[in-house]
Write a protein that holds these residues in place. Structure first.
Motif, PDB file in Angstrom:
ATOM      1  N   VAL A 120       0.030  -2.748   6.435  1.00 12.61           N
ATOM      2  CA  VAL A 120       0.979  -3.845   6.605  1.00 12.61           C
ATOM      3  C   VAL A 120       1.187  -4.519   5.258  1.00 12.61           C
ATOM      4  O   VAL A 120       0.238  -4.910   4.587  1.00 12.61           O
ATOM      5  N   GLY A 121       2.443  -4.633   4.860  1.00 12.37           N
ATOM      6  CA  GLY A 121       2.747  -5.266   3.579  1.00 12.37           C
ATOM      7  C   GLY A 121       3.330  -6.652   3.794  1.00 12.37           C
ATOM      8  O   GLY A 121       4.146  -6.845   4.690  1.00 12.37           O
ATOM      9  N   GLY A 122       2.902  -7.597   2.972  1.00 12.76           N
ATOM     10  CA  GLY A 122       3.521  -8.911   3.003  1.00 12.76           C
ATOM     11  C   GLY A 122       4.854  -8.854   2.269  1.00 12.76           C
ATOM     12  O   GLY A 122       5.003  -8.120   1.299  1.00 12.76           O
ATOM     13  N   VAL A 123       5.817  -9.598   2.771  1.00 13.87           N
ATOM     14  CA  VAL A 123       7.101  -9.711   2.084  1.00 13.87           C
ATOM     15  C   VAL A 123       7.264 -11.180   1.711  1.00 13.87           C
ATOM     16  O   VAL A 123       7.286 -12.043   2.580  1.00 13.87           O
ATOM     17  N   ARG A 124       7.342 -11.447   0.425  1.00 14.65           N
ATOM     18  CA  ARG A 124       7.409 -12.840  -0.019  1.00 14.65           C
ATOM     19  C   ARG A 124       8.791 -13.408   0.303  1.00 14.65           C
ATOM     20  O   ARG A 124       9.794 -12.953  -0.257  1.00 14.65           O
ATOM     21  N   ALA A 125       8.794 -14.343   1.240  1.00  9.43           N
ATOM     22  CA  ALA A 125      10.074 -14.884   1.703  1.00  9.43           C
ATOM     23  C   ALA A 125      10.775 -15.602   0.557  1.00  9.43           C
ATOM     24  O   ALA A 125      11.934 -15.352   0.254  1.00  9.43           O
ATOM     25  N   GLN A 126      10.049 -16.497  -0.087  1.00  7.47           N
ATOM     26  CA  GLN A 126      10.640 -17.268  -1.174  1.00  7.47           C
ATOM     27  C   GLN A 126       9.715 -17.071  -2.362  1.00  7.47           C
ATOM     28  O   GLN A 126       8.645 -17.661  -2.424  1.00  7.47           O
ATOM     29  N   ARG A 127      10.111 -16.215  -3.279  1.00  9.13           N
ATOM     30  CA  ARG A 127       9.176 -15.853  -4.350  1.00  9.13           C
ATOM     31  C   ARG A 127       9.166 -16.896  -5.466  1.00  9.13           C
ATOM     32  O   ARG A 127      10.209 -17.286  -5.965  1.00  9.13           O
ATOM     33  N   ALA A 161      -2.619  -5.577   4.304  1.00 15.99           N
ATOM     34  CA  ALA A 161      -3.779  -5.193   5.115  1.00 15.99           C
ATOM     35  C   ALA A 161      -3.688  -3.712   5.462  1.00 15.99           C
ATOM     36  O   ALA A 161      -2.589  -3.173   5.643  1.00 15.99           O
ATOM     37  N   TYR A 162      -4.856  -3.059   5.494  1.00 18.45           N
ATOM     38  CA  TYR A 162      -4.908  -1.630   5.764  1.00 18.45           C
ATOM     39  C   TYR A 162      -6.014  -1.307   6.750  1.00 18.45           C
ATOM     40  O   TYR A 162      -7.039  -1.967   6.770  1.00 18.45           O
ATOM     41  N   ARG A 163      -5.799  -0.254   7.519  1.00 18.17           N
ATOM     42  CA  ARG A 163      -6.889   0.257   8.341  1.00 18.17           C
ATOM     43  C   ARG A 163      -7.800   1.123   7.496  1.00 18.17           C
ATOM     44  O   ARG A 163      -7.391   1.689   6.480  1.00 18.17           O
ATOM     45  N   ARG A 164      -9.025   1.214   7.927  1.00 18.79           N
ATOM     46  CA  ARG A 164     -10.069   1.968   7.230  1.00 18.79           C
ATOM     47  C   ARG A 164      -9.598   3.359   6.774  1.00 18.79           C
ATOM     48  O   ARG A 164      -9.797   3.752   5.643  1.00 18.79           O
ATOM     49  N   ARG A 165      -8.923   4.099   7.675  1.00 17.21           N
ATOM     50  CA  ARG A 165      -8.585   5.491   7.314  1.00 17.21           C
ATOM     51  C   ARG A 165      -7.623   5.554   6.129  1.00 17.21           C
ATOM     52  O   ARG A 165      -7.686   6.484   5.328  1.00 17.21           O
ATOM     53  N   VAL A 166      -6.743   4.538   6.004  1.00 20.00           N
ATOM     54  CA  VAL A 166      -5.812   4.522   4.876  1.00 20.00           C
ATOM     55  C   VAL A 166      -6.585   4.275   3.577  1.00 20.00           C
ATOM     56  O   VAL A 166      -6.387   4.960   2.563  1.00 20.00           O
ATOM     57  N   VAL A 167      -7.496   3.311   3.626  1.00 14.18           N
ATOM     58  CA  VAL A 167      -8.292   2.980   2.446  1.00 14.18           C
ATOM     59  C   VAL A 167      -9.180   4.170   2.051  1.00 14.18           C
ATOM     60  O   VAL A 167      -9.309   4.509   0.875  1.00 14.18           O
TER      61      VAL A 167
END
Ligand code: UDP
Ligand code: MG
Length: 314
Positions: A120-127, A161-167
């Motif tokens: 899951v990637g964060g998207v900065r609404a107002q950078r 955030a990532y699940r264990r298998r991705v990391v």
């Protein structure tokens, strides 16, 4: 203390003024989750009091705070990799130390992971960054979008955030010049994004000079696509075709219109020559970027050297 379910990873490079408020806010958010957690700080060769502060956090919560102390500065992404190699949680969250990524947004990421995404990637609404930084990001976004198959709205946001298998897959890939969000995108089976808040850097200066920033974005492009090299080859072929036509035109002029005709075009020819020479130099540089990275891999030096790990794990 049960095995942590959530590991939060924070790279730290000269962040003495930010660490205390960060740790207070972050541990408060994590305590409220009601799920066992740990924080892994990597001290990436800080020359200020950062390490001292991190040691203090470890003393305060020895079971939950782990500190990896590098012997020098290896860069943000390497610092994150070192923590990935040691993280025990089923979910791993990354976050910057300068409070640009509000820790209060972590529950949003976790909700998305719980809903079935594995990255899951964060998207900065107002950078909240300088105009030049935002503009450069947009440019790289465009290049990445056109040349790779990685689709994300905000590659620069490190609140993710990532699940264990991705990391695990990222750690296994063993890359050196790497770009973690892009690798994770490739290894995830379901990618998600959530809008998150963004703040101006709380204290201190950005640790990325324009030079470092350009290097990082080269890591992204060279790490995920050969399109720049291929475009170059295509362009070279087009030039060769064009040059051949030019030779024909010049020969025709010289033979049928007389010597003066060809001599008049000498400056035009210089202009074309200079242009082509500079394009060649770009090409050599571009090849160098790929060859240099391949060379680093062949050398097989350790990606980083750890001076000490402070942890209290069973
Ligand atoms: N950082 C690091 N090593 C570096 C550069 C940065 O560990 O060589 C850390 C830094 O302490 C911060 C995060 O990476 O926690 C992001 O850096 P910064 O805020 O300077 O980047 P920007 O927000 O300007 O892109
Ligand atoms: Mg920052």
């Amino acid at each position: 203390m049960p095995t942590p379910e959530i590991s939060v990873v924070v790279p730290v490079y000269n962040e003495e003024a930010n660490l205390e408020p960060l740790f207070a806010r972050l541990s408060k958010v994590l305590d409220q989750l009601g799920r066992p957690w740990e924080i892994l700080f990597t001290n990436d060769g800080s020359r200020d009091r950062s390490l001292e502060l991190l040691q203090g956090f470890h003393r305060q919560r020895p079971k939950q705070v782990r500190v990896i102390d590098f012997n020098g500065n290896y860069g943000q992404h390497t610092a994150i990799i070192a923590a990935f190699e040691r993280a025990r949680g089923e979910i791993i969250v990354t976050l910057d130390a300068d409070l640009q990524n509000p820790p209060e947004e972590i529950p949003k990421l976790l909700a998305k992971i719980d809903a079935g995404c594995d990255a899951v990637g964060g998207v900065r609404a107002q950078r909240e960054d300088s105009f030049a930084r935002k503009y450069l990001s947009r440019l790289i976004n465009l290049v990445r979008e056109r040349t790779t198959d990685i689709r994300m709205t905000d590659q620069g946001c490190m609140l993710r955030a990532y699940r264990r298998r991705v990391v695990d897959a990222i750690v296994r890939s063993g890359e050196r010049a790497t770009f973690i969000p892009a690798l994770a995108y490739k290894f995830a089976s379901k990618n998600g994004e959530v809008e998150v808040a963004h703040a101006a850097r709380a204290a201190g200066e950005s640790k990325y000079s324009y030079y470092k920033l350009i290097r990082l974005n080269f890591d992204l492009i060279t790490g995920f696509t050969l399109v720049p090299l291929q475009v170059f080859t295509l362009f070279a072929m087009a030039c060769a075709g064009g040059s051949f036509l030019l030779v024909l035109v010049l020969a025709f002029g010289r033979l049928f219109l007389g010597p003066k005709w060809a001599a008049d075009g000498v400056f035009t020819l210089f202009a074309i020559l200079f242009f082509l020479v500079s394009v060649c130099m770009i090409g050599i540089g571009l090849i160098g970027e790929y060859v240099g990275r391949a060379y680093q891999c062949v050398q097989q030096r350790p990606r980083y050297v750890v001076r000490e790990v402070l942890e209290n794990v069973d």
